[in-house]
Design a protein around this motif. Structure first.
Motif, mmCIF file in Angstrom:
data_model
loop_
_atom_site.group_PDB
_atom_site.id
_atom_site.type_symbol
_atom_site.label_atom_id
_atom_site.label_comp_id
_atom_site.label_asym_id
_atom_site.label_seq_id
_atom_site.Cartn_x
_atom_site.Cartn_y
_atom_site.Cartn_z
ATOM 1 N N ALA A 5 -49.957 19.193 -37.091
ATOM 2 C CA ALA A 5 -48.913 19.286 -38.121
ATOM 3 C C ALA A 5 -47.552 19.045 -37.480
ATOM 4 C CB ALA A 5 -48.953 20.652 -38.777
ATOM 5 N N LYS A 6 -46.910 17.973 -37.905
ATOM 6 C CA LYS A 6 -45.564 17.689 -37.386
ATOM 7 C C LYS A 6 -44.532 18.087 -38.449
ATOM 8 C CE LYS A 6 -41.800 14.992 -37.160
ATOM 9 N NZ LYS A 6 -40.978 14.291 -38.149
ATOM 10 N N PHE A 7 -43.514 18.802 -38.025
ATOM 11 C CA PHE A 7 -42.473 19.206 -38.969
ATOM 12 C C PHE A 7 -41.170 18.488 -38.625
ATOM 13 C CE2 PHE A 7 -45.673 22.423 -39.205
ATOM 14 C CZ PHE A 7 -45.761 22.675 -40.569
ATOM 15 N N ASN A 203 -47.881 15.145 -41.630
ATOM 16 C CA ASN A 203 -46.473 14.907 -41.336
ATOM 17 C C ASN A 203 -45.653 15.595 -42.426
ATOM 18 O OD1 ASN A 203 -43.879 13.252 -41.383
ATOM 19 N ND2 ASN A 203 -44.876 12.508 -39.532
ATOM 20 N N TRP A 204 -45.096 16.751 -42.081
ATOM 21 C CA TRP A 204 -44.388 17.570 -43.078
ATOM 22 C C TRP A 204 -42.902 17.216 -43.093
ATOM 23 C CZ3 TRP A 204 -46.862 20.994 -46.372
ATOM 24 C CH2 TRP A 204 -48.204 21.236 -46.095
ATOM 25 N N THR A 205 -42.412 16.886 -44.287
ATOM 26 C CA THR A 205 -41.023 16.450 -44.382
ATOM 27 C C THR A 205 -40.390 17.067 -45.632
ATOM 28 O OG1 THR A 205 -39.672 14.457 -44.535
ATOM 29 C CG2 THR A 205 -41.899 14.241 -45.357
ATOM 30 N N ARG A 261 -46.580 15.277 -46.226
ATOM 31 C CA ARG A 261 -46.499 16.435 -47.128
ATOM 32 C C ARG A 261 -45.074 16.986 -47.177
ATOM 33 N NH1 ARG A 261 -51.816 18.986 -47.332
ATOM 34 N NH2 ARG A 261 -50.834 20.555 -48.656
ATOM 35 N N ASN A 262 -44.822 17.796 -48.186
ATOM 36 C CA ASN A 262 -43.483 18.343 -48.388
ATOM 37 C C ASN A 262 -43.452 19.834 -48.051
ATOM 38 O OD1 ASN A 262 -40.968 19.036 -49.299
ATOM 39 N ND2 ASN A 262 -41.169 18.041 -51.301
#
Ligand code: ASP
Length: 445
Positions: A5-7, A203-205, A261-262
């Motif tokens: 999981a990348k933030f 990929n959390w953005t 993802r958000n």
């Protein structure tokens, strides 16, 4: 299942965002590998830590005091630490960065400190181990990432607890820190996904994945549930920027899907980026058009010369002039004896008249014209292939809305159709295509 999981920066911009990240991590025990960007903007007036660090570096270089800027960075991290009641000795960290700055440091070292500090705080907050990217992301001297060495270094750090790795940097074989290009934490996440054989790279953005069209143009556009690598490349090349372009390569090799993802809307499934969407499509058939993106401000040089179409090498001669001036070409629509070469105006402006002069001198055309203020719109969709009538419907939409088409381009891959219009028709065109193909025709087109 293994999830990386990348933030992104906005996901770790302040203590409140850190809490959201923790909730996401704790809601799924498979999320054992975390990559973090540096703190991003808290509001539109705020600044990204990485930008402030670049600014500090410029101050050091010009011998101007960097203190007021560095203090802003310190304040941001101190606020997060205080609000989340963390123990990390930030004073010691800041003192060591300051001492390196005084001694004279490399840009890469300084600007990587945003990811370093954010990830250290995040690791403590999540109860995960921290692995400095300088110790686990191994660059070769040629600037490529040494995947085998990186894998071995990461494997050596894996425990039962999770691992937080700062994005955006690694180290050369001599230990010197090296950064990636801006937005590079996306690449770190993809590298990590590759070396740990992840089942998915999240990929959390701050957006719920890719949207069919730019929300500044189309109100509340639909999201794209699934997009393949080639479509993604077309969409992002033409302006839809959610993910770093180079983040695809490390996961592509191993067919690892990327799920954008958000952090602010974690229940939204976001967008899945895959090599092949056909399995997903069988369950949930896609729209004919996956997405519409585009850019304004292109310049088109059109050259006409009778009988040149039968002259072998004529097109090469035209293109070699652009090459000579180092201008990257966007599109080359041709008809009999007529050739249009389209390039981004900001790339060609400085040498436009030199190029035209050279064309006149070397190619002796019958006519040559320059047209500026052209917008290119890419209509992208894997479902368009072998479907008669799509371009017919598309072009008729432009006609019905009195939009003049200047250029049309489609390769036989049939993955995208590029339409060129005047800049002033850009937004209207995108809205019309969206209304017709997404709103009206739905999935049964
Ligand atoms: N912090 C770096 C940047 O602002 C890298 C990243 O966020 O991915 O470009």
């Amino acid at each position: 299942m293994i999830k990386v999981a990348k933030f992104g920066g906005s996901s770790v911009a302040n203590a409140e965002q850190f809490r959201k990240v923790k909730k996401i991590i704790e809601s799924d025990p498979d999320r054992k590998f975390v990559v973090s960007s540096a703190c991003g903007k808290e509001s539109s007036e705020d600044h990204k830590v990485t930008d402030l660090l670049f600014l500090c570096e410029a101050h050091v270089r010009f011998g101007v005091s960097y203190e007021p800027i560095f203090e802003q960075i310190e304040a941001k991290y101190n606020r997060i630490k205080k609000e989340l009641k963390l123990k990390l000795d930030l004073e010691k960290e800041f003192a060591s960065i300051r001492s390196v700055m005084k001694r004279g440091m490399s840009t890469d070292y300084l600007v990587s400190r945003g990811e370093y500090l954010t990830s250290k705080l995040l690791a403590e907050f999540l109860g995960y181990d921290f692995a400095d990217a300088a110790e686990v992301i191994a660059f070769r001297y040629d600037g490529e990432v040494d995947m085998d060495r990186t894998r071995a270094l990461i494997e050596a750090r894996v425990t039962d607890r999770g691992l937080v790795v700062p994005g955006f940097y690694g180290a050369l074989p001599n230990g010197v820190i090296r950064i990636m290009s801006r937005g590079g934490s996306d690449i770190t996440g993809a590298i990590l996904a590759n070396v740990v054989d992840a089942d998915v790279y999240e990929n959390w953005t701050d957006v719920s994945g890719f949207l069919v069209a730019d929300p500044r143009i189309v109100k509340n556009p639909l999201g794209i549930p699934c997009i393949n690598y080639s479509e993604l490349r077309e969409m992002s090349y033409m302006g839809a920027n959610v993910l770093h372009d180079d983040a695809i390569f490390p996961v592509k090799d191993k067919n690892i899907p990327i799920n954008v993802r958000n952090t602010n809307d974690p229940d939204n499934p976001g967008t899945l980026i895959m090599a092949d969407c056909s399995e997903k499509d069988a369950v949930n058939p896609p729209h004919i058009i996956t997405g519409i993106s585009g850019r304004k401000d292109f310049t088109c040089i059109t050259l006409q010369k009778m009988h040149s179409s039968t002259e072998v090498g004529f097109l090469r001669k035209i293109l070699s002039i652009f090459e000579e001036y180092g201008v990257s070409i966007e599109s080359v629509p041709t008809t009999v004896d007529t050739y249009s070469v389209i390039a981004a105006s900001d790339l060609i402006n400085h040498c436009l008249y030199d190029i035209v002069g050279k064309m006149k001198e070397e190619l002796k055309p019958d006519d040559i014209r320059i047209e500026e203020h052209i917008a290119l719109i890419a209509i992208v969709g894997r479902a368009m292939k072998d479907q008669p009538g799509i371009s017919g419907r598309l072009l008729s939409e432009f006609g019905q809305n009195q939009i003049n088409i200047k250029v049309i381009n489609q390769s036989s891959y049939e993955l995208s159709i590029i339409i060129g219009v005047h800049n002033r028709d850009f937004e209207k065109s995108i809205q019309c295509i969206y209304d017709r193909f997404i709103k009206e025709e739905g999935k049964n087109a």
